[in-house]
Design a protein around this motif. Structure first.
Motif, PDB file in Angstrom:
ATOM      1  N   PHE A   1      -2.400  16.064   1.863  1.00 24.75           N
ATOM      2  CA  PHE A   1      -1.889  17.156   1.027  1.00 24.75           C
ATOM      3  C   PHE A   1      -2.980  17.708   0.112  1.00 24.75           C
ATOM      4  CE2 PHE A   1       2.044  15.008   2.182  1.00 24.75           C
ATOM      5  CZ  PHE A   1       2.863  16.081   2.475  1.00 24.75           C
ATOM      6  N   ASP A   2      -3.929  16.837  -0.268  1.00 29.89           N
ATOM      7  CA  ASP A   2      -4.977  17.269  -1.177  1.00 29.89           C
ATOM      8  C   ASP A   2      -5.988  18.167  -0.446  1.00 29.89           C
ATOM      9  OD1 ASP A   2      -3.493  15.555  -2.633  1.00 29.89           O
ATOM     10  OD2 ASP A   2      -5.054  14.067  -2.964  1.00 29.89           O
ATOM     11  N   GLU A   3      -6.160  17.931   0.848  1.00 32.01           N
ATOM     12  CA  GLU A   3      -7.001  18.840   1.646  1.00 32.01           C
ATOM     13  C   GLU A   3      -6.403  20.239   1.604  1.00 32.01           C
ATOM     14  OE1 GLU A   3      -7.128  17.316   5.615  1.00 32.01           O
ATOM     15  OE2 GLU A   3      -8.539  15.714   5.098  1.00 32.01           O
TER      16      GLU A   3
ATOM     17  N   SER B   1     -11.181  13.021  -8.962  1.00 34.22           N
ATOM     18  CA  SER B   1     -10.553  11.874  -8.319  1.00 34.22           C
ATOM     19  C   SER B   1     -10.583  10.686  -9.260  1.00 34.22           C
ATOM     20  CB  SER B   1     -11.240  11.528  -6.998  1.00 34.22           C
ATOM     21  OG  SER B   1     -10.404  10.655  -6.276  1.00 34.22           O
ATOM     22  N   ILE B   2      -9.536   9.890  -9.174  1.00 35.80           N
ATOM     23  CA  ILE B   2      -9.394   8.734 -10.049  1.00 35.80           C
ATOM     24  C   ILE B   2      -9.169   7.522  -9.158  1.00 35.80           C
ATOM     25  CG2 ILE B   2      -7.953   7.688 -11.841  1.00 35.80           C
ATOM     26  CD1 ILE B   2      -7.218  10.804 -12.428  1.00 35.80           C
ATOM     27  N   GLY B   3      -9.955   6.471  -9.361  1.00 33.61           N
ATOM     28  CA  GLY B   3      -9.779   5.288  -8.532  1.00 33.61           C
ATOM     29  C   GLY B   3     -11.041   4.458  -8.505  1.00 33.61           C
TER      30      GLY B   3
ATOM     31  N   ALA C   1       5.025  12.450  -7.572  1.00 34.93           N
ATOM     32  CA  ALA C   1       5.306  12.480  -9.014  1.00 34.93           C
ATOM     33  C   ALA C   1       4.196  13.061  -9.876  1.00 34.93           C
ATOM     34  CB  ALA C   1       5.615  11.062  -9.503  1.00 34.93           C
ATOM     35  N   THR C   2       2.953  12.919  -9.488  1.00 40.79           N
ATOM     36  CA  THR C   2       1.840  13.194 -10.410  1.00 40.79           C
ATOM     37  C   THR C   2       1.841  14.630 -10.935  1.00 40.79           C
ATOM     38  OG1 THR C   2       0.562  11.522  -9.254  1.00 40.79           O
ATOM     39  CG2 THR C   2      -0.663  13.035 -10.679  1.00 40.79           C
ATOM     40  N   GLY C   3       2.036  15.602 -10.050  1.00 40.43           N
ATOM     41  CA  GLY C   3       2.013  17.008 -10.476  1.00 40.43           C
ATOM     42  C   GLY C   3       3.080  17.302 -11.509  1.00 40.43           C
TER      43      GLY C   3
HETATM   44  N1  LIG Z   1      -5.789   8.606  -8.157  1.00 41.07           N
HETATM   45  C1  LIG Z   1      -5.696   9.937  -7.982  1.00 41.07           C
HETATM   46  N2  LIG Z   1      -6.813  10.720  -8.047  1.00 41.07           N
HETATM   47  C2  LIG Z   1      -6.724  12.049  -7.883  1.00 41.07           C
HETATM   48  N3  LIG Z   1      -5.582  12.692  -7.637  1.00 41.07           N
HETATM   49  C3  LIG Z   1      -4.457  11.976  -7.552  1.00 41.07           C
HETATM   50  C4  LIG Z   1      -4.450  10.572  -7.721  1.00 41.07           C
HETATM   51  N4  LIG Z   1      -3.178  10.142  -7.597  1.00 41.07           N
HETATM   52  C5  LIG Z   1      -2.423  11.233  -7.344  1.00 41.07           C
HETATM   53  N5  LIG Z   1      -3.179  12.347  -7.319  1.00 41.07           N
HETATM   54  C6  LIG Z   1      -2.744  13.735  -7.077  1.00 41.07           C
HETATM   55  O1  LIG Z   1      -1.331  13.799  -7.205  1.00 41.07           O
HETATM   56  C7  LIG Z   1      -0.713  14.118  -5.949  1.00 41.07           C
HETATM   57  C8  LIG Z   1       0.611  13.410  -5.802  1.00 41.07           C
HETATM   58  O2  LIG Z   1       0.438  12.019  -5.798  1.00 41.07           O
HETATM   59  P1  LIG Z   1       1.629  10.987  -6.028  1.00 41.07           P
HETATM   60  O3  LIG Z   1       2.367  11.435  -7.226  1.00 41.07           O
HETATM   61  O4  LIG Z   1       0.958   9.654  -6.226  1.00 41.07           O
HETATM   62  O5  LIG Z   1       2.468  11.004  -4.786  1.00 41.07           O
HETATM   63  C9  LIG Z   1      -1.772  13.777  -4.910  1.00 41.07           C
HETATM   64  O6  LIG Z   1      -1.591  14.542  -3.737  1.00 41.07           O
HETATM   65  C10 LIG Z   1      -3.054  14.149  -5.649  1.00 41.07           C
HETATM   66  O7  LIG Z   1      -3.275  15.546  -5.627  1.00 41.07           O
END
Ligand SMILES: Nc1ncnc2c1ncn2[C@@H]1O[C@H](COP(=O)(O)O)[C@@H](O)[C@H]1O
Ligand SMILES: Cc1cc2nc3c(=O)[nH]c(=O)nc-3n(C[C@H](O)[C@H](O)[C@H](O)COP(=O)(O)OP(=O)(O)OC[C@H]3O[C@@H](n4cnc5c(N)ncnc54)[C@H](O)[C@@H]3O)c2cc1C
Lengths: 308, 253
Positions: free
Chosen positions: B38-40, B62-64, B130-132
């Protein structure tokens, strides 16, 4: 413990199936109050009050809630949150739009797509397209949870809870509704149908997809599709079954011209009986199908329709 | 305007995921990792907005683990202008929760002041989706999730969303967080010259401490288990046998 369940609405009407299924999960967590927030929702609130096990319905009727916009709804839910240990929504597009926003405003971590309630703090949820089931325990003061409806039976009706009208909360006025493109259909809903007939890339074209639809109509079934079929324009987006589409668990799932990618299986492998029709006997879908028919779908589907 | 695109390093979608025998998680040692699909799509959308003259600068975040710089290099090779890596752990098995990710992204947004954050709708590892939404809430911004079309018009964006009954179009005030769905676009492949060029683009490295963000998890993973397996049934010879089985054996017709 007290639970606030966000009712699922569809154009002002109560989406009974999704709400009733989420209610079954919510009841495992405590005493349930249902929030009906929408526009022109008197009937929806009255219907929610008939669901068995509901203690009270909170009814907020205002134009700002008419189209499920996340920002005003989240503001409303947060204004009510103090009274509840759990805030629960069905894991639908609407629930997934709303719940994480509510959770972040409360500074708690959302627990998405829960398939099982272990106790008030502990939940099961699939990860990696259902390749693993994780059990997580939350340390947050308020638990914000979305429940995957396919994993819960619908709560029956027969109750008569009081309906309390509540005022609208402040409108953050950040977004506005433009239009809906909703397909009207007489077919049963994909996520609640007893039988689902799904077509994949093998169906070959939008015209050919009529074959899948006509088999579905013969069976009184809902129609589903693989991502490939949706991406190719054979079927609308809301028919997609899978990891990133809808999750279904009907009595009978018939996969036609679908190879069985893990992302597709994530959305249908809990179906009771799975039938696969595919001309490639090596197709992975046969590894999980109860009944596999190796055949050209253009012969098999008309013949099946005929035989029913 | 400036756009931030969060990109997550995840297990490649083609890899068969295995649960570790001791039930502590899934095995991520020596498996192929890629950018979350999805990020692509999110990166591609930002690039298209830049090509259309709407966007001037694209910052990928990016976080990790440290290895996520490969994911950022991919984003840079596709067309992002610069990148920020927040190294939050050195353990590939530790997944930062969306709430913590959203808090870090908020800190980046506070510094960078973009007009839009375009993220994926869902990471295919934790499947949280959830992140967005969380980031949008923390910022007090508008949100448009599950986008299949994005049109920027002055100080707002018109976004078509994939919802359960079909499609919904909303208009969001900028700045906004947009999360993208599968049908938004088809991401490009990075060309070899662009991959070479990406090596020289700026990639800044930070830690959560630099932003003063507490990333401790709220959820404890009690166990990770294999899902119930389903075994293959039988092959039927023809339609007649299929119908008979469904009627008599399975009792579903
Ligand atoms: N560790 C991360 N680093 C960068 N972007 C992230 C990270 N975790 C989530 N995202 C962004 O949030 C979106 C939804 O992720 P999630 O809420 O974990 O399903 C991802 O497609 C990324 O765009
Ligand atoms: C991030 C991400 C998310 C995804 N989410 C989903 C999702 O939610 N849902 C989903 O479905 N997919 C999803 N996918 C896509 C998934 O990986 C597969 O690409 C997709 O499911 C393939 O669809 P298909 O089986 O229809 O097509 P194919 O894999 O191309 O299979 C077509 C099948 O049709 C058969 N066939 C062809 N012609 C005939 C004929 N005449 N008669 C009988 N059989 C025939 C072929 O033998 C083949 O097995 C996702 C992928 C990614 C990367």
């Amino acid at each position: 413990m007290s639970v606030l369940l966000i009712a699922e609405l569809s154009g002002g009407a109560l989406a009974l199936d999704a709400t009733a299924k989420a209610l079954t999960g919510a009841k495992q967590l405590g005493d349930v109050t249902v929030l009906v927030a929408g526009e022109g929702t008197d009937d929806a609130a009255a219907e929610a009050a008939t669901l068995d096990g509901v203690s009270k319905v909170l009814h907020a009727d205002a134009a700002i809630y008419g189209h499920g916009l996340a920002e005003p709804l989240a503001a409303l839910v947060v204004s009510l949150a103090g009274d509840y240990s759990h805030i629960v929504a069905p894991a639908t597009a609407a629930g997934k739009n709303l719940a994480p926003r509510v959770a972040a405003l409360l500074d708690v971590m959302v627990i998405s797509d829960v398939t099982g309630v272990v106790d008030g703090d502990t939940f099961e949820r699939p990860i990696y397209a259902g390749n693993a089931i994780q059990t997580v325990k939350s340390a947050d003061a308020t638990k914000v949870v979305t429940l995957r409806t396919a994993n819960f039976d619908a709560a029956p009706t027969g109750g008569s809870a009081p309906v309390e009208t509540i005022a609208a909360a402040d409108d953050p006025a950040l977004s506005s509704f433009v239009e809906d493109k909703v397909q009207e259909s007489d077919r049963p809903e994909l996520t609640s149908a007893k039988i689902v007939v799904s077509g994949g890339r093998g169906v070959g074209s939008e015209e050919n997809f009529a074959l899948i639809e006509s088999l579905a109509d013969t069976l009184g079934a809902a129609v589903g599709a693989s991502r490939a079929a949706v991406d190719s324009g054979y079927a609308p987006n809301d028919w997609q079954v899978g990891q990133t589409g809808k999750v279904v668990a009907p009595e009978l799932y018939i996969a036609v011209g679908i190879s069985g990618a893990i992302q597709h299986l994530a959305g249908m492998k809990d179906s009771k009986v799975i039938v696969a029709i595919n001309k490639d006997e090596e197709a992975p879908i046969f590894q999980i199908a109860d009944y596999g028919l190796v055949a050209d779908l253009f012969d098999a589907v008309p013949a099946l329709k005929e035989a029913l | 305007m400036k756009v931030i695109v969060p990109v997550k390093r995840v297990i490649d979608y083609n890899v068969k995921v295995r649960v570790k025998a001791d039930g502590t998680g899934v095995d991520l040692a020596n498996v192929k990792m890629s950018m979350n699909p999805f990020d692509e799509i999110a990166v591609e959308e930002a690039i298209r907005l830049k090509e259309a003259g709407v966007v001037e600068e694209i910052v990928a975040v990016s976080i990790g683990v440290k290895q996520a710089q490969e994911t950022l290099r991919t984003a840079l090779a596709m067309g992002a202008d610069r990148a920020i890596l927040i190294v939050a752990t050195d353990d590939v098995h530790q997944d930062l929760e969306p709430l913590a990710v959203a808090k870090l992204l908020k800190a980046v947004v506070d510094e960078e002041a973009p007009q839009m954050v375009i993220c994926g709708k869902q990471a295919i590892d934790n499947d949280m989706n959830a992140t967005g939404q969380m980031l949008s809430a923390l910022l007090g911004w508008s949100q448009a999730t599950f986008a299949s079309e994005v049109k920027v018009e002055g100080d707002s964006a018109q976004v078509t969303r994939e919802v359960d009954g079909g499609l919904q179009t909303i208009s969001v005030k900028l700045p906004a967080v947009v999360s993208v769905d599968l049908r938004l676009n088809e991401p490009r492949y990075a060309s070899l010259p662009n991959i070479m060029k990406a090596k020289k683009k700026p990639l800044e490295e930070k830690t959560p401490a630099d932003y003063g963000v507490d990333v401790s998890p709220r959820l404890t993973v009690v166990s990770t288990a294999e899902p119930a397996t389903r075994s293959a049934g039988v092959k039927v010879a023809d339609v007649a046998e299929l119908v008979a089985k469904l009627k008599d054996e399975a009792g579903v017709l």
